[in-house]
Design a protein around this motif. Structure first.
Motif, PDB file in Angstrom:
ATOM      1  N   ALA A 144       0.821  -1.209   0.000  1.00 15.27           N
ATOM      2  CA  ALA A 144       0.000   0.000   0.000  1.00 15.27           C
ATOM      3  C   ALA A 144       0.854   1.257   0.000  1.00 15.27           C
ATOM      4  O   ALA A 144       0.527   2.248  -0.672  1.00 15.27           O
ATOM      5  N   VAL A 145       1.933   1.260   0.783  1.00 13.72           N
ATOM      6  CA  VAL A 145       2.871   2.382   0.837  1.00 13.72           C
ATOM      7  C   VAL A 145       4.274   1.784   0.786  1.00 13.72           C
ATOM      8  O   VAL A 145       4.603   0.882   1.564  1.00 13.72           O
ATOM      9  N   ASP A 146       5.102   2.301  -0.110  1.00 16.85           N
ATOM     10  CA  ASP A 146       6.378   1.665  -0.421  1.00 16.85           C
ATOM     11  C   ASP A 146       7.549   2.604  -0.168  1.00 16.85           C
ATOM     12  O   ASP A 146       7.856   3.474  -0.988  1.00 16.85           O
ATOM     13  N   ASN A 147       8.182   2.449   1.001  1.00 16.62           N
ATOM     14  CA  ASN A 147       9.443   3.146   1.308  1.00 16.62           C
ATOM     15  C   ASN A 147       9.320   4.654   1.104  1.00 16.62           C
ATOM     16  O   ASN A 147      10.089   5.288   0.387  1.00 16.62           O
ATOM     17  N   LEU A 148       8.345   5.251   1.779  1.00  9.43           N
ATOM     18  CA  LEU A 148       8.055   6.676   1.613  1.00  9.43           C
ATOM     19  C   LEU A 148       8.960   7.510   2.518  1.00  9.43           C
ATOM     20  O   LEU A 148       9.073   7.256   3.714  1.00  9.43           O
ATOM     21  N   ASN A 149       9.601   8.513   1.922  1.00 11.47           N
ATOM     22  CA  ASN A 149      10.471   9.424   2.670  1.00 11.47           C
ATOM     23  C   ASN A 149      10.024  10.861   2.396  1.00 11.47           C
ATOM     24  O   ASN A 149      10.027  11.306   1.248  1.00 11.47           O
ATOM     25  N   LEU A 150       9.626  11.569   3.464  1.00  7.37           N
ATOM     26  CA  LEU A 150       9.171  12.950   3.339  1.00  7.37           C
ATOM     27  C   LEU A 150       9.558  13.730   4.591  1.00  7.37           C
ATOM     28  O   LEU A 150       9.590  13.177   5.684  1.00  7.37           O
ATOM     29  N   LYS A 151       9.812  15.012   4.399  1.00  3.90           N
ATOM     30  CA  LYS A 151      10.048  15.895   5.532  1.00  3.90           C
ATOM     31  C   LYS A 151       9.257  17.175   5.307  1.00  3.90           C
ATOM     32  O   LYS A 151       9.340  17.785   4.248  1.00  3.90           O
ATOM     33  N   VAL A 152       8.473  17.560   6.317  1.00  3.12           N
ATOM     34  CA  VAL A 152       7.643  18.767   6.247  1.00  3.12           C
ATOM     35  C   VAL A 152       8.060  19.672   7.396  1.00  3.12           C
ATOM     36  O   VAL A 152       8.103  19.247   8.555  1.00  3.12           O
ATOM     37  N   GLU A 153       8.355  20.928   7.073  1.00  2.00           N
ATOM     38  CA  GLU A 153       8.898  21.853   8.063  1.00  2.00           C
ATOM     39  C   GLU A 153       7.799  22.564   8.848  1.00  2.00           C
ATOM     40  O   GLU A 153       6.631  22.599   8.446  1.00  2.00           O
ATOM     41  N   GLU A 154       8.189  23.171   9.953  1.00  2.00           N
ATOM     42  CA  GLU A 154       7.269  23.946  10.774  1.00  2.00           C
ATOM     43  C   GLU A 154       6.665  25.090   9.964  1.00  2.00           C
ATOM     44  O   GLU A 154       7.363  25.790   9.234  1.00  2.00           O
ATOM     45  N   GLY A 155       5.361  25.274  10.074  1.00  2.00           N
ATOM     46  CA  GLY A 155       4.680  26.360   9.380  1.00  2.00           C
ATOM     47  C   GLY A 155       4.445  26.111   7.905  1.00  2.00           C
ATOM     48  O   GLY A 155       3.981  27.007   7.191  1.00  2.00           O
ATOM     49  N   GLU A 156       4.689  24.893   7.442  1.00  2.00           N
ATOM     50  CA  GLU A 156       4.504  24.557   6.031  1.00  2.00           C
ATOM     51  C   GLU A 156       3.159  23.856   5.822  1.00  2.00           C
ATOM     52  O   GLU A 156       2.730  23.052   6.647  1.00  2.00           O
ATOM     53  N   VAL A 157       2.495  24.177   4.722  1.00  2.00           N
ATOM     54  CA  VAL A 157       1.315  23.430   4.292  1.00  2.00           C
ATOM     55  C   VAL A 157       1.764  22.509   3.166  1.00  2.00           C
ATOM     56  O   VAL A 157       2.178  22.974   2.100  1.00  2.00           O
ATOM     57  N   PHE A 158       1.691  21.215   3.427  1.00  2.00           N
ATOM     58  CA  PHE A 158       2.155  20.223   2.454  1.00  2.00           C
ATOM     59  C   PHE A 158       0.953  19.474   1.907  1.00  2.00           C
ATOM     60  O   PHE A 158       0.156  18.901   2.660  1.00  2.00           O
ATOM     61  N   GLY A 159       0.800  19.475   0.586  1.00  2.00           N
ATOM     62  CA  GLY A 159      -0.300  18.779  -0.063  1.00  2.00           C
ATOM     63  C   GLY A 159       0.123  17.402  -0.532  1.00  2.00           C
ATOM     64  O   GLY A 159       1.239  17.215  -1.019  1.00  2.00           O
ATOM     65  N   PHE A 160      -0.769  16.440  -0.375  1.00  2.33           N
ATOM     66  CA  PHE A 160      -0.487  15.049  -0.731  1.00  2.33           C
ATOM     67  C   PHE A 160      -1.564  14.615  -1.706  1.00  2.33           C
ATOM     68  O   PHE A 160      -2.737  14.500  -1.343  1.00  2.33           O
ATOM     69  N   ILE A 161      -1.193  14.411  -2.967  1.00  3.42           N
ATOM     70  CA  ILE A 161      -2.175  14.098  -4.002  1.00  3.42           C
ATOM     71  C   ILE A 161      -1.810  12.798  -4.703  1.00  3.42           C
ATOM     72  O   ILE A 161      -0.649  12.393  -4.728  1.00  3.42           O
ATOM     73  N   GLY A 162      -2.825  12.154  -5.249  1.00  2.00           N
ATOM     74  CA  GLY A 162      -2.594  10.909  -5.974  1.00  2.00           C
ATOM     75  C   GLY A 162      -3.918  10.285  -6.370  1.00  2.00           C
ATOM     76  O   GLY A 162      -4.968  10.650  -5.841  1.00  2.00           O
ATOM     77  N   PRO A 163      -3.902   9.318  -7.283  1.00  3.45           N
ATOM     78  CA  PRO A 163      -5.129   8.651  -7.710  1.00  3.45           C
ATOM     79  C   PRO A 163      -5.745   7.849  -6.560  1.00  3.45           C
ATOM     80  O   PRO A 163      -5.103   7.604  -5.537  1.00  3.45           O
ATOM     81  N   ASN A 164      -6.989   7.414  -6.746  1.00  2.87           N
ATOM     82  CA  ASN A 164      -7.608   6.506  -5.777  1.00  2.87           C
ATOM     83  C   ASN A 164      -6.753   5.250  -5.622  1.00  2.87           C
ATOM     84  O   ASN A 164      -6.270   4.688  -6.612  1.00  2.87           O
ATOM     85  N   GLY A 165      -6.562   4.818  -4.380  1.00  4.87           N
ATOM     86  CA  GLY A 165      -5.781   3.615  -4.132  1.00  4.87           C
ATOM     87  C   GLY A 165      -4.282   3.815  -4.180  1.00  4.87           C
ATOM     88  O   GLY A 165      -3.523   2.840  -4.121  1.00  4.87           O
ATOM     89  N   ALA A 166      -3.837   5.072  -4.248  1.00  2.34           N
ATOM     90  CA  ALA A 166      -2.402   5.330  -4.361  1.00  2.34           C
ATOM     91  C   ALA A 166      -1.657   5.154  -3.046  1.00  2.34           C
ATOM     92  O   ALA A 166      -0.434   4.996  -3.034  1.00  2.34           O
ATOM     93  N   GLY A 167      -2.375   5.222  -1.915  1.00  5.06           N
ATOM     94  CA  GLY A 167      -1.725   5.080  -0.614  1.00  5.06           C
ATOM     95  C   GLY A 167      -1.841   6.304   0.273  1.00  5.06           C
ATOM     96  O   GLY A 167      -1.230   6.359   1.344  1.00  5.06           O
ATOM     97  N   LYS A 168      -2.651   7.277  -0.152  1.00  2.21           N
ATOM     98  CA  LYS A 168      -2.768   8.527   0.614  1.00  2.21           C
ATOM     99  C   LYS A 168      -3.345   8.289   2.006  1.00  2.21           C
ATOM    100  O   LYS A 168      -2.764   8.701   3.013  1.00  2.21           O
TER     101      LYS A 168
END
Length: 242
Positions: free
Chosen positions: A16-40
């Motif tokens: 479902a989710v494959d080796n995901l690496n992300l970093k979101v900083e303080e005060g940041e709005v981070f959007g996460f988009i993808g097709p249905n079933g992508a793992g969101k």
């Protein structure tokens, strides 16, 4: 503020989710988009501590969610895609119930609850049973509850579902304001124009893998499209990754 390292979730043979690496900083709005079933939603649920990863880690405000989930959740406001509400409570009672879960004391609760209910145009309904609320009102109440304890991080799965245009504008303005005040916001959404309007950066997930991250301008260059249009970027990147 949010750090996902090697985050993986497997259901039998399904990754479902494959080796995901992300970093979101303080005060940041981070959007996460993808097709249905992508793992969101699976990613969101691991971030919120609702399900455990198969491997990898979620660190929120320096706290590992797997090692210390109780402390980690104190810093999170979580808005799921299918929230559950207790219909026989009033809106105010539901906020009191939520505040108690976070260990908030009574000092200042009422003023905080009134302020947030007024922000979401729910104050006139504070004493009414949730059973009488419309879908949009319930969505706004869930958002109110997610913010009642002043979290450092807001995690939102499809925030605009069931909201009318006025409420959508209210939520967008609120997210921008919270980010200016230092809150980190992670938003999963299918509404690409919303992501383009409010997010500092966007990540595109496809088949469990993050295939691109960056500002809209960064993604336009990566997708080789001729305008700053997140929909065109999304279609190009997911088609190429299929």
């Amino acid at each position: 503020m949010i750090e996902l390292s090697g985050l993986t979730k497997r259901y039998g043979r399904i990754m479902a989710v494959d080796n995901l690496n992300l970093k979101v900083e303080e005060g940041e709005v981070f959007g996460f988009i993808g097709p249905n079933g992508a793992g969101k939603t699976t990613t969101i649920r691991m971030m919120g501590g609702l399900i455990a990863p198969t491997s990898g880690s979620v660190v929120i405000n320096g706290i590992d969610m797997l090692k210390d989930p109780e402390q980690g959740k104190q810093d999170i406001g979580f808005i799921p895609d299918r929230p559950y509400l207790y219909g026989k409570l009033t809106g105010m009672e539901f906020l009191r119930f939520t505040a108690d879960l976070y260990g908030m004391n009574n000092n200042g609760f009422f003023d905080k609850a009134e302020s947030i209910l007024r922000t979401f145009s729910l104050w006139d309904w504070a004493g009414e049973l949730i059973d009488s609320y419309s879908h949009g009102m319930r969505q706004r109440l869930i958002m109110s509850a997610a913010l009642i304890h002043d979290p450092k991080v807001l995690i939102v799965d499809e925030p605009m579902v069931g909201l009318d245009p006025r409420a959508i504008r209210l939520v967008k303005d609120m997210i921008k304001r919270l980010a200016r005040e230092g809150m980190t916001v992670f938003v999963s959404t299918h509404t690409l124009e919303v992501a383009q309007d409010i997010c500092h950066r966007v990540g595109v997930i496809h088949k469990g893998k993050v295939i691109a991250t960056g500002t809209t301008k960064d993604l336009v260059e990566q997708a080789r499209v001729d305008r700053e249009d997140l929909e065109a970027v999304f279609l190009r990147l997911t088609e190429e990754a299929s």
